[in-house]
Design a protein around this motif. Structure first.
Motif, PDB file in Angstrom:
ATOM      1  N   HIS A 173      18.390-119.848 101.142  1.00 48.34           N
ATOM      2  CA  HIS A 173      18.989-120.387 102.373  1.00 48.34           C
ATOM      3  C   HIS A 173      18.597-119.483 103.526  1.00 48.34           C
ATOM      4  N   TRP A 174      18.085-120.078 104.576  1.00 47.26           N
ATOM      5  CA  TRP A 174      17.814-119.306 105.781  1.00 47.26           C
ATOM      6  C   TRP A 174      19.017-119.456 106.703  1.00 47.26           C
ATOM      7  N   ASP A 175      20.197-119.227 106.136  1.00 52.08           N
ATOM      8  CA  ASP A 175      21.462-119.452 106.845  1.00 52.08           C
ATOM      9  C   ASP A 175      21.945-118.139 107.459  1.00 52.08           C
ATOM     10  N   GLU A 182      18.249-121.112 110.362  1.00 51.20           N
ATOM     11  CA  GLU A 182      16.870-121.023 110.831  1.00 51.20           C
ATOM     12  C   GLU A 182      16.047-122.099 110.114  1.00 51.20           C
ATOM     13  N   ARG A 183      15.374-122.915 110.894  1.00 46.43           N
ATOM     14  CA  ARG A 183      14.579-124.033 110.378  1.00 46.43           C
ATOM     15  C   ARG A 183      15.435-125.037 109.606  1.00 46.43           C
ATOM     16  N   GLY A 184      16.710-125.149 110.007  1.00 48.55           N
ATOM     17  CA  GLY A 184      17.596-126.128 109.377  1.00 48.55           C
ATOM     18  C   GLY A 184      17.724-127.356 110.264  1.00 48.55           C
ATOM     19  N   ASN A 223      19.824-115.695 105.386  1.00 49.35           N
ATOM     20  CA  ASN A 223      18.470-115.741 105.945  1.00 49.35           C
ATOM     21  C   ASN A 223      17.634-114.501 105.586  1.00 49.35           C
ATOM     22  N   VAL A 224      16.357-114.725 105.361  1.00 47.87           N
ATOM     23  CA  VAL A 224      15.448-113.587 105.127  1.00 47.87           C
ATOM     24  C   VAL A 224      15.361-112.691 106.362  1.00 47.87           C
ATOM     25  N   ASN A 225      15.551-113.267 107.537  1.00 44.03           N
ATOM     26  CA  ASN A 225      15.698-112.447 108.743  1.00 44.03           C
ATOM     27  C   ASN A 225      17.152-111.979 108.720  1.00 44.03           C
ATOM     28  N   VAL A 301      13.770-109.763 100.010  1.00 46.09           N
ATOM     29  CA  VAL A 301      13.481-108.880 101.147  1.00 46.09           C
ATOM     30  C   VAL A 301      12.263-109.356 101.940  1.00 46.09           C
ATOM     31  N   LYS A 302      12.482-109.476 103.240  1.00 45.01           N
ATOM     32  CA  LYS A 302      11.383-109.698 104.184  1.00 45.01           C
ATOM     33  C   LYS A 302      11.212-108.385 104.930  1.00 45.01           C
ATOM     34  N   ALA A 303      10.113-107.704 104.700  1.00 41.91           N
ATOM     35  CA  ALA A 303       9.942-106.378 105.288  1.00 41.91           C
ATOM     36  C   ALA A 303       8.585-106.291 105.976  1.00 41.91           C
ATOM     37  N   SER A 305       7.458-107.731 108.485  1.00 40.19           N
ATOM     38  CA  SER A 305       6.959-109.075 108.733  1.00 40.19           C
ATOM     39  C   SER A 305       7.694-109.618 109.939  1.00 40.19           C
ATOM     40  N   GLU A 306       6.967-110.085 110.923  1.00 33.54           N
ATOM     41  CA  GLU A 306       7.559-110.680 112.123  1.00 33.54           C
ATOM     42  C   GLU A 306       8.673-109.806 112.697  1.00 33.54           C
ATOM     43  N   GLY A 307       8.422-108.516 112.758  1.00 34.09           N
ATOM     44  CA  GLY A 307       9.370-107.621 113.425  1.00 34.09           C
ATOM     45  C   GLY A 307      10.485-107.090 112.543  1.00 34.09           C
ATOM     46  N   TRP A 338      10.411-109.472  96.564  1.00 31.03           N
ATOM     47  CA  TRP A 338       9.816-108.847  97.752  1.00 31.03           C
ATOM     48  C   TRP A 338       8.784-109.814  98.319  1.00 31.03           C
ATOM     49  N   ARG A 339       8.991-110.256  99.548  1.00 24.44           N
ATOM     50  CA  ARG A 339       8.130-111.312 100.093  1.00 24.44           C
ATOM     51  C   ARG A 339       6.767-110.759 100.563  1.00 24.44           C
ATOM     52  N   ALA A 340       5.759-111.588 100.339  1.00 21.84           N
ATOM     53  CA  ALA A 340       4.398-111.205 100.750  1.00 21.84           C
ATOM     54  C   ALA A 340       3.997-111.910 102.041  1.00 21.84           C
ATOM     55  N   PHE A 341       4.974-112.459 102.755  1.00 20.00           N
ATOM     56  CA  PHE A 341       4.654-113.159 104.011  1.00 20.00           C
ATOM     57  C   PHE A 341       4.518-112.132 105.130  1.00 20.00           C
ATOM     58  N   VAL A 342       3.315-111.627 105.300  1.00 24.60           N
ATOM     59  CA  VAL A 342       3.079-110.595 106.319  1.00 24.60           C
ATOM     60  C   VAL A 342       1.812-110.944 107.084  1.00 24.60           C
ATOM     61  N   ILE A 378      -1.089-119.291 105.229  1.00 24.34           N
ATOM     62  CA  ILE A 378      -0.572-119.233 106.597  1.00 24.34           C
ATOM     63  C   ILE A 378       0.937-119.433 106.599  1.00 24.34           C
ATOM     64  N   ASP A 379       1.400-120.663 106.607  1.00 23.47           N
ATOM     65  CA  ASP A 379       2.841-120.827 106.761  1.00 23.47           C
ATOM     66  C   ASP A 379       3.308-122.272 106.602  1.00 23.47           C
ATOM     67  N   PHE A 380       3.459-122.744 105.404  1.00 20.30           N
ATOM     68  CA  PHE A 380       4.108-124.035 105.142  1.00 20.30           C
ATOM     69  C   PHE A 380       3.548-125.198 105.961  1.00 20.30           C
ATOM     70  N   GLN A 381       2.225-125.229 106.096  1.00 20.92           N
ATOM     71  CA  GLN A 381       1.607-126.312 106.854  1.00 20.92           C
ATOM     72  C   GLN A 381       1.579-127.602 106.025  1.00 20.92           C
ATOM     73  N   LEU A 400       6.524-118.187  93.376  1.00 22.28           N
ATOM     74  CA  LEU A 400       6.018-119.147  94.364  1.00 22.28           C
ATOM     75  C   LEU A 400       7.151-119.497  95.323  1.00 22.28           C
ATOM     76  N   GLU A 401       6.890-119.380  96.618  1.00 23.51           N
ATOM     77  CA  GLU A 401       7.883-119.789  97.622  1.00 23.51           C
ATOM     78  C   GLU A 401       7.417-121.075  98.282  1.00 23.51           C
ATOM     79  N   LEU A 402       8.224-122.104  98.145  1.00 29.57           N
ATOM     80  CA  LEU A 402       7.938-123.392  98.786  1.00 29.57           C
ATOM     81  C   LEU A 402       8.966-123.615  99.886  1.00 29.57           C
ATOM     82  N   HIS A 538       9.646-123.885 118.320  1.00 30.72           N
ATOM     83  CA  HIS A 538      10.392-124.867 117.504  1.00 30.72           C
ATOM     84  C   HIS A 538       9.496-125.592 116.506  1.00 30.72           C
ATOM     85  N   HIS A 539       8.186-125.601 116.780  1.00 31.03           N
ATOM     86  CA  HIS A 539       7.215-126.258 115.898  1.00 31.03           C
ATOM     87  C   HIS A 539       7.348-127.767 115.850  1.00 31.03           C
ATOM     88  N   HIS A 540       7.942-128.335 116.908  1.00 31.95           N
ATOM     89  CA  HIS A 540       8.063-129.794 116.981  1.00 31.95           C
ATOM     90  C   HIS A 540       6.895-130.336 117.794  1.00 31.95           C
TER      91      HIS A 540
HETATM   92  C1  BDP Z   1       8.133-119.110 109.362  1.00 32.66           C
HETATM   93  C2  BDP Z   1       9.285-119.484 110.211  1.00 32.66           C
HETATM   94  C3  BDP Z   1      10.220-118.364 110.510  1.00 32.66           C
HETATM   95  C4  BDP Z   1      10.528-117.603 109.234  1.00 32.66           C
HETATM   96  C5  BDP Z   1       9.253-117.140 108.607  1.00 32.66           C
HETATM   97  C6  BDP Z   1       9.448-116.498 107.253  1.00 32.66           C
HETATM   98  O1  BDP Z   1       8.797-120.020 111.419  1.00 32.66           O
HETATM   99  O2  BDP Z   1      11.375-118.918 111.082  1.00 32.66           O
HETATM  100  O3  BDP Z   1      11.368-116.539 109.490  1.00 32.66           O
HETATM  101  O4  BDP Z   1       8.418-118.240 108.353  1.00 32.66           O
HETATM  102  O5  BDP Z   1       9.128-117.146 106.268  1.00 32.66           O
HETATM  103  O6  BDP Z   1       7.757-120.288 108.722  1.00 32.66           O
HETATM  104  O7  BDP Z   1       9.883-115.372 107.177  1.00 32.66           O
END
Ligand code: BDP
Length: 713
Positions: A173-175, A182-184, A223-225, A301-303, A305-307, A338-342, A378-381, A400-402, A538-540
């Protein structure tokens, strides 16, 4: 007056049943509507009583029996009796220790959580066996039997067996703690943090039932953030209250941990993972958590990554950070995901960053660490190639993170069924000797610690997920997490049968519409391997023109690189060479435009507009044709849905029809805005017969979307 009153009264009586029965999707796929015809006859014959191993005293067994009672009573119109003796038409719940005489089966084949459903005879009487090695298996088996009943299986000839291939099947949950998500796109967070732990919303139980029905056995609440506060005593008490609700359903609670918590909460000067005081802080924190939540799952953990803070802030690497947390959790049996989204601001190619940072660390992670990798680089395209880390870190368990929530796929107003996307990545051949599914289920490299995570699309909306069809993405995630080799088409049919109708013709028509929807969104948003053309933040909606963001790799122009000369990101040897991160066979295929599938062409190659495509068209004409095809598919989905009106209850039919109208309008907008932009950039005329965009490019560029949902707090 009196006559009118009478009329109104009569009208009320006529409308009442229809109103009372109006469906709004709240029951998800656990609707248990009365069965019809032969199916009803079989159900009534085969579920007269429920025979339980002992007094169903344990909470999990009680949950299984309660679900069976609830489902059978609703579907068969009469309540099954609870019994201890075998009788004709009994459902017999059996474990090795409690199986009635005469039950012979290979228990070892059922594993810890697997189940078996078997129509058989015991003591001369026809019965149905629900067998498992433990209570979690009995719970999953009970849900499987209910699914069989709801999907029209022949209940008198059941022979099904299923064992989960992946150990940890988690929602993320990114709650946020303020209830924003986030992204809900489905309302607020269902976790009412403020009222917890004293007030337990009944939805928490329904959430657990729905997840257990799919085999999901863990949930990361925040939330991971992450905010450090989620690790404070008051919030741990709230998490513990949720854990208590979920426990009977086999669901463990996990938390996202903020790496700098020792500084923010503990008053330490550093969060350096090699600092003894920091390590001691985490050990004490873990002990405190397990005191309250004895079966706590662990940390996500999101470490760096994105600040977000992380070990690199102290000159350490990811494994140092992960291992420190792993050390704190290990005595209690917890894991670190441990997330590899960096990605780094100065990297030549954002798609290459995770591999560059993580692959060299293979073999350096503690045994209770799983590195969690997004499906693509990249990111959930709408479409990405599989992430090159899969298969490339044989000594490290990879999760795997979907993303179930549709951040880049039209939010909840677009009908996009993600089963085919999940299936595509799971079945992708890594070139390292197996598919992504084989990496993730641990078989390729012999890992026992295995996990799949899905970023949840759940919120307070009555329908839970923001739209009727978004429920199917939650469902497909859960079923594929249990068995990554299930065909997405079969899973979609099951969902339709449980959610809308089990009548084969209508069921299959709806499933076909769902299965076509993923390719449609790729076509009308990002065809031919294009990616990240979405609006800022917002990605809209479309914004391929954006070129002014602070970081280069946030700009759509960075990703499509369109100009007079052509379009696409050259990731081959002549460009960023990110393709070399794949196994040699895959790198060869993706490294050459002639062997790269058209679906991924512009992901890997920058090509001239007149590049000849397999269809015989030029690249430019093909791009336009794909945008047109995407819009046409949505128009067709609308027509097909309209034709299904007699098969679907009025409220849900009308709601979906309204959503599809929005989607068709937005698909056209995407197509028009992108074609207008790429035409301006390429300077090419539209191919003959192509409809020009409805508005000039400037009109699309001027569109703004303040307060678009999903930004979080
Ligand atoms: C991106 C989202 C952002 C997330 C980030 C993540 O735009 O809101 O915090 O991924 O996965 O898709 O950490």
């Amino acid at each position: 007056m009196r006559t009118m009153g009478k009329w109104l009264w009569a009208l009320w009586l006529v409308l009442l049943p229809a109103w009372a029965a109006a469906e709004d999707g709240h029951e998800l796929w656990l609707r248990y509507r009365p069965l019809q015809g032969q199916a009803m006859v079989q159900l009534q014959a085969g579920a007269r009583s429920i025979v339980v191993p002992a007094q169903p005293g344990s909470p999990t067994l009680r949950a299984a029996v309660a679900e069976l009672q609830r489902g059978i009573t609703a579907m068969a119109g009469r309540e099954p009796v609870l019994a201890t003796r075998i009788a004709q038409g009994a459902l017999v719940l059996a474990t090795p220790g409690s199986a009635p005489p005469g039950v012979e089966l290979r228990w070892d084949e059922l594993g810890r959580e697997g189940w078996l459903l078997r129509s058989t005879r015991l003591q001369g009487r026809p019965v149905t066996l629900i067998a498992a090695n433990g209570e979690a298996g009995l719970l999953y088996g009970s849900f499987a039997w209910l699914r069989a009943a709801q999907t029209g299986a022949d209940l008198s000839r059941l022979e099904q067996r299923s064992v989960p291939k992946v150990g940890l099947r988690l929602l993320n949950h990114w709650d946020n703690l303020d209830r924003s998500v986030e992204r809900g796109y489905a309302g607020a967070s269902i976790w009412d943090w403020w009222k917890l732990p004293d007030l337990l919303d009944p939805r928490y139980v329904d959430y657990a039932r729905a997840n257990a029905s799919l085999g999901i056995n863990g949930t990361v609440l925040n939330n991971v953030n992450a905010k450090a506060e989620s690790l404070t005593a008051p919030f741990l008490a709230k998490a513990a209250a949720l854990a208590d609700v979920f426990r009977p359903y086999g669901i463990r609670v996990y938390l996202s941990a903020r790496f700098s918590a020792p500084v923010e909460l503990g008053g330490l000067k550093t969060a350096d993972p090699l600092d003894p005081a920091v390590r001691a802080w985490w050990r004490a924190k873990a002990a405190e958590i397990y005191e309250r939540i004895p079966d706590f799952g662990g940390f996500l953990v999101k470490a760096n990554s994105e600040g977000q803070p992380g070990p690199q802030d102290y000159g350490r690497h990811h494994a140092d950070g992960a291992n420190m947390l792993a050390e704190a959790l290990a005595p209690h049996g917890g894991v670190v995901m441990w997330r590899a989204f960096v990605y780094a601001p100065d990297a030549k190619d954002r798609a290459a960053q995770a591999f560059a940072e993580f692959q060299p660390l293979d073999g350096k992670f503690a045994p209770n660490v799983i590195v969690q990798v997004k499906n693509g680089p990249i990111d959930f395209q709408p479409r990405e190639p599989f992430h090159p880390l899969f298969g490339a870190m044989p000594k490290t368990p990879l999760a795997l993170e979907l993303q179930i929530t549709k951040e880049y796929l039209g939010f909840s107003t677009h009908l996009v069924h993600l089963g085919p996307l999940f299936e595509e990545v799971l079945q992708a051949d890594t070139g390292h000797g197996g598919t992504v599914a084989r990496v993730v289920d641990g078989r390729l490299h012999g890992h026992r610690l295995t996990a799949i995570a899905g970023v949840a699309n759940i919120g307070t909306d009555r329908n839970w997920s923001g739209s009727q069809f978004d429920q199917a993405n939650w469902y497909a995630f859960g079923r594929l997490a249990w068995d990554p080799d299930l065909p997405a088409a079969a899973v979609a049919r099951d969902w339709v049968a449980q959610t809308f109708t089990a009548r084969p013709a209508a069921r299959d028509a709806i499933a076909r519409l769902m299965l076509a929807s993923r390719e449609a969104v790729v076509d009308y948003m990002t065809p031919l391997g294009l990616h990240h053309l979405m609006g800022t933040g917002h990605h809209h909606g479309p914004a391929p023109w954006v070129d002014n963001l602070e970081r280069a790799d946030w700009n759509p122009v960075y990703f499509h690189r369109a100009g007079r000369d052509g379009i696409g990101f050259d990731r081959s040897a002549t460009g960023s060479n990110a393709v070399a991160q794949y196994a040699p066979s895959v790198a060869r295929r993706f490294g050459d435009p002639r062997t790269t599938p058209p679906e991924l062409l512009l992901w890997f190659h920058h090509l001239p507009w007149d590049h000849a495509m397999p269809s015989g068209r030029t690249l430019w004409a093909e791009l336009v044709a794909r945008y047109d095809r995407g819009v046409a598919t949505v128009a067709d989905m609308r027509r097909r849905w309209a034709a299904l009106e007699p098969d679907i209850d009025a409220a849900r039919h009308a709601e979906v029809a309204a959503y599809l109208a929005v989607q068709e309008g937005e698909a056209r907008w995407w197509r028009d805005a992108c074609i207008a932009y790429f035409q301006a950039v390429s300077g090419l005329p539209l191919p003959p017969g192509v409809r020009p965009p409805a508005q000039p490019l400037e009109a699309y560029k001027a569109m703004r979307f303040p307060f678009a949902p999903g930004r979080g707090g």
